[in-house]
Scaffold this motif. Structure first.
Motif, PDB file in Angstrom:
ATOM      1  N   UNK A 135      42.689  62.073  27.594  1.00 53.54           N
ATOM      2  CA  UNK A 135      43.218  63.541  26.810  1.00 53.54           C
ATOM      3  C   UNK A 135      43.425  64.618  27.738  1.00 53.54           C
ATOM      4  N   UNK A 136      42.691  64.604  28.885  1.00 57.56           N
ATOM      5  CA  UNK A 136      42.965  65.953  29.916  1.00 57.56           C
ATOM      6  C   UNK A 136      44.057  65.685  30.964  1.00 57.56           C
ATOM      7  N   UNK A 137      44.702  64.594  30.923  1.00 59.23           N
ATOM      8  CA  UNK A 137      45.697  64.417  31.507  1.00 59.23           C
ATOM      9  C   UNK A 137      45.416  64.691  33.232  1.00 59.23           C
ATOM     10  N   UNK A 138      44.410  63.880  33.756  1.00 54.46           N
ATOM     11  CA  UNK A 138      44.263  64.173  35.204  1.00 54.46           C
ATOM     12  C   UNK A 138      45.094  63.607  36.138  1.00 54.46           C
ATOM     13  N   UNK A 139      45.174  64.074  37.097  1.00 53.72           N
ATOM     14  CA  UNK A 139      45.964  63.364  38.177  1.00 53.72           C
ATOM     15  C   UNK A 139      45.281  62.352  38.891  1.00 53.72           C
ATOM     16  N   UNK A 140      43.995  62.554  39.092  1.00 49.23           N
ATOM     17  CA  UNK A 140      43.165  61.531  39.872  1.00 49.23           C
ATOM     18  C   UNK A 140      41.750  61.356  39.157  1.00 49.23           C
ATOM     19  N   UNK A 141      41.171  59.951  39.107  1.00 51.62           N
ATOM     20  CA  UNK A 141      39.891  59.647  38.492  1.00 51.62           C
ATOM     21  C   UNK A 141      39.230  59.446  39.538  1.00 51.62           C
ATOM     22  N   UNK A 161      42.039  64.174  51.319  1.00 48.86           N
ATOM     23  CA  UNK A 161      42.403  62.826  51.966  1.00 48.86           C
ATOM     24  C   UNK A 161      43.548  62.084  51.402  1.00 48.86           C
ATOM     25  N   UNK A 162      43.456  61.871  49.923  1.00 46.53           N
ATOM     26  CA  UNK A 162      44.281  61.037  49.145  1.00 46.53           C
ATOM     27  C   UNK A 162      45.491  61.843  49.099  1.00 46.53           C
ATOM     28  N   UNK A 163      45.700  62.972  49.290  1.00 44.15           N
ATOM     29  CA  UNK A 163      46.815  63.888  48.928  1.00 44.15           C
ATOM     30  C   UNK A 163      47.605  63.859  50.290  1.00 44.15           C
ATOM     31  N   UNK A 164      46.690  63.895  51.431  1.00 42.71           N
ATOM     32  CA  UNK A 164      47.636  64.117  52.847  1.00 42.71           C
ATOM     33  C   UNK A 164      47.901  62.732  53.466  1.00 42.71           C
ATOM     34  N   UNK A 165      47.319  61.719  53.001  1.00 44.56           N
ATOM     35  CA  UNK A 165      47.631  60.307  53.628  1.00 44.56           C
ATOM     36  C   UNK A 165      48.732  59.429  52.637  1.00 44.56           C
ATOM     37  N   UNK A 166      48.903  60.381  51.378  1.00 45.03           N
ATOM     38  CA  UNK A 166      49.573  59.283  50.502  1.00 45.03           C
ATOM     39  C   UNK A 166      49.146  58.252  50.039  1.00 45.03           C
ATOM     40  N   UNK A 167      47.636  58.065  49.655  1.00 46.87           N
ATOM     41  CA  UNK A 167      46.805  57.000  49.299  1.00 46.87           C
ATOM     42  C   UNK A 167      46.706  56.871  47.738  1.00 46.87           C
ATOM     43  N   UNK A 168      46.546  55.959  47.165  1.00 50.42           N
ATOM     44  CA  UNK A 168      46.564  55.737  45.581  1.00 50.42           C
ATOM     45  C   UNK A 168      45.123  55.458  45.535  1.00 50.42           C
ATOM     46  N   UNK A 221      45.526  58.515  38.897  1.00 47.52           N
ATOM     47  CA  UNK A 221      45.579  58.090  37.519  1.00 47.52           C
ATOM     48  C   UNK A 221      46.950  57.318  36.970  1.00 47.52           C
ATOM     49  N   UNK A 222      47.837  57.868  37.702  1.00 49.62           N
ATOM     50  CA  UNK A 222      49.412  56.970  37.460  1.00 49.62           C
ATOM     51  C   UNK A 222      49.138  55.614  37.943  1.00 49.62           C
ATOM     52  N   UNK A 223      48.545  55.575  39.081  1.00 51.52           N
ATOM     53  CA  UNK A 223      48.571  54.081  39.587  1.00 51.52           C
ATOM     54  C   UNK A 223      47.410  53.150  38.897  1.00 51.52           C
ATOM     55  N   UNK A 224      46.297  53.792  38.208  1.00 51.06           N
ATOM     56  CA  UNK A 224      45.270  53.156  37.479  1.00 51.06           C
ATOM     57  C   UNK A 224      46.307  52.348  36.016  1.00 51.06           C
ATOM     58  N   UNK A 225      47.141  53.220  35.606  1.00 48.62           N
ATOM     59  CA  UNK A 225      48.009  52.914  34.427  1.00 48.62           C
ATOM     60  C   UNK A 225      48.768  51.767  34.871  1.00 48.62           C
ATOM     61  N   UNK A 226      49.453  52.107  36.001  1.00 52.04           N
ATOM     62  CA  UNK A 226      50.488  50.950  36.292  1.00 52.04           C
ATOM     63  C   UNK A 226      49.842  49.797  36.559  1.00 52.04           C
ATOM     64  N   UNK A 249      48.303  44.930  45.242  1.00 57.59           N
ATOM     65  CA  UNK A 249      49.250  43.811  44.355  1.00 57.59           C
ATOM     66  C   UNK A 249      50.318  44.750  43.716  1.00 57.59           C
ATOM     67  N   UNK A 250      50.142  45.865  43.323  1.00 59.63           N
ATOM     68  CA  UNK A 250      51.336  46.776  42.577  1.00 59.63           C
ATOM     69  C   UNK A 250      52.164  47.418  43.632  1.00 59.63           C
TER      70      UNK A 250
END
Length: 395
Positions: A135-141, A161-168, A221-226, A249-250
């Motif tokens: 409900x808070x629409x976060x970008x990360x969990x 680290x996640x943003x700089x390295x492009x890690x999910x 969060x987008x990766x978690x949903x996908x 795998x995704x």
């Protein structure tokens, strides 16, 4: 003739163990090195929103040492904590609310009820927490355990680290408590063996190796949903590895390394406590496969037990080749264990004792299989999972 054949078998076995150790030393992703820490990172121009999800079941004993560290995070963006009280009987939820009154990030305490068939309790709680956070629409969990204490800048560093390295996924293996005699013997070896199975340097690559450490997982969060997390891995006892595999795998990118200021506060003072921690999921790691169990036992014996046996038998019988080959294998083994002992700030004289610790792990693994076939499966905090899967088996 028979004695000569026995000596030859011992020499050849010791030689095989030495070759195995040379291969592990040079060809298994340099698993023994402990310099895989958070990758280079810079601060983003706009800090993304983060929701922290903490599944908790009967955690009143450790919560005061862990939850305040999350609530006190020095994070420039919007952040909120969701603690999911998974049917606790010790007042975990009420204690969390009381701790939140001291100030810090907003805290929401939820309760999912008992998990339905096919779900592990932790992942059912994680699902509920992610549902509240959505409900808070976060970008990360940030998925973290109730016994994990974070330094004030932990969340900031993970996100950077996640943003700089492009890690999910960016995951840190929390430094476990090492105070009792048994913790000193068993805990550093636990992380050492894990790194041997899942070399950290390979996880960040494009290969199939994937793993995470469940105590500290920053997940887009987008990766978690996908990837349908946690639904796609709802039956996984080894949920951190299953999560990382589902993400990879995704097509997602995963990073795992050792933590510098993320610590587990849970004590394991007795051998019995550590035995339960390992044996509850060891056979699930082998996918409940008898052939894999037999191969693992044989592999542990060849790699960890043969060197000291060859040294002692060679010295007792006056057969120098067996003693020399076994001694060299033992020396390589000891040398690869030293960096982990240094990371845990433990005395280096523990390194030659690794064969003894490996023997304990061998017994724990066999006991895990025995408990499974007795119908007890993976038991944890009053729940038993008769036949969990270690990896996701759905699309």
């Amino acid at each position: 003739m028979v004695q000569t054949a026995r000596v030859s078998a011992l020499v050849w076995t010791a030689a095989g163990s030495l070759l195995a150790w040379l291969w592990l030393l040079l060809c298994q992703g340099f698993f023994w090195r402990t310099d895989v820490r958070l990758p280079p990172r810079g601060e983003p121009e706009v800090w993304p929103s983060v929701c922290v999800v903490v599944p908790a079941r009967d955690e009143a004993a450790v919560l005061p040492a862990a939850l305040p560290s999350l609530l006190a995070q020095d994070y420039p963006g919007r952040a909120e904590v969701f603690l999911v009280d998974d049917g606790s009987s010790d007042g975990t939820g009420d204690l969390a609310r009381e701790l939140a009154r001291q100030g810090g990030l907003p805290l929401t305490v939820g309760s999912p009820g008992e998990p339905p068939a096919g779900w592990t309790g932790k992942l059912w709680a994680v699902r509920h927490g992610i549902g509240l956070a959505r409900a808070r629409e976060p970008e990360y969990l940030l998925l973290t355990d109730a016994d994990i204490a974070h330094a004030p800048d932990s969340l900031r560093e993970l996100v950077a680290a996640a943003r700089s390295g492009g890690f999910d996924v960016v995951s840190q293996m929390a430094r476990l408590r090492v105070e009792s005699v048994w913790e000193r013997l068993v805990v550093p070896a636990f992380v050492y063996f894990f790194a041997q199975l899942y070399p950290f340097r390979r996880i960040a690559g494009t290969g199939r190796t994937a793993a995470a450490a469940g105590g500290c997982v920053l997940l887009r969060a987008e990766t978690a949903e996908r990837a349908r997390i946690p639904d796609a891995i709802r039956h996984a006892v080894i949920d951190d590895v299953a999560l990382a595999r589902a993400v990879k795998h995704g097509g997602g990118r995963v990073w795992l390394g050792l933590a510098e200021r993320v610590d587990s506060v849970r004590p394991y003072p007795r051998l019995h406590d550590l035995w339960r921690m390992v044996s509850r999921s060891a056979y699930a790691q082998l996918r409940h496969n008898v052939a894999l169990l037999a191969g693992t036992v044989a592999g542990l014996a060849l790699v960890y037990l043969v060197p000291p046996v060859a040294v002692l038998a060679g010295l007792a019988t006056g057969r120098a080749p067996a003693a020399v080959l076994g001694g060299l294998a033992w020396l390589v083994m000891t040398g690869t264990y030293v960096p982990m002992l240094r990371y845990y700030r433990q005395p280096l004289w523990l390194a030659p004792l690794l064969p003894f610790t490996a023997f304990l792990y061998l017994l724990m693994t066999v006991d895990s299989a025995v408990q499974h076939y007795r119908g007890r499966g993976a038991a944890w905090k009053g729940r038993t999972y008769a036949r969990p899967d270690a990896v996701p088996d759905e699309g």
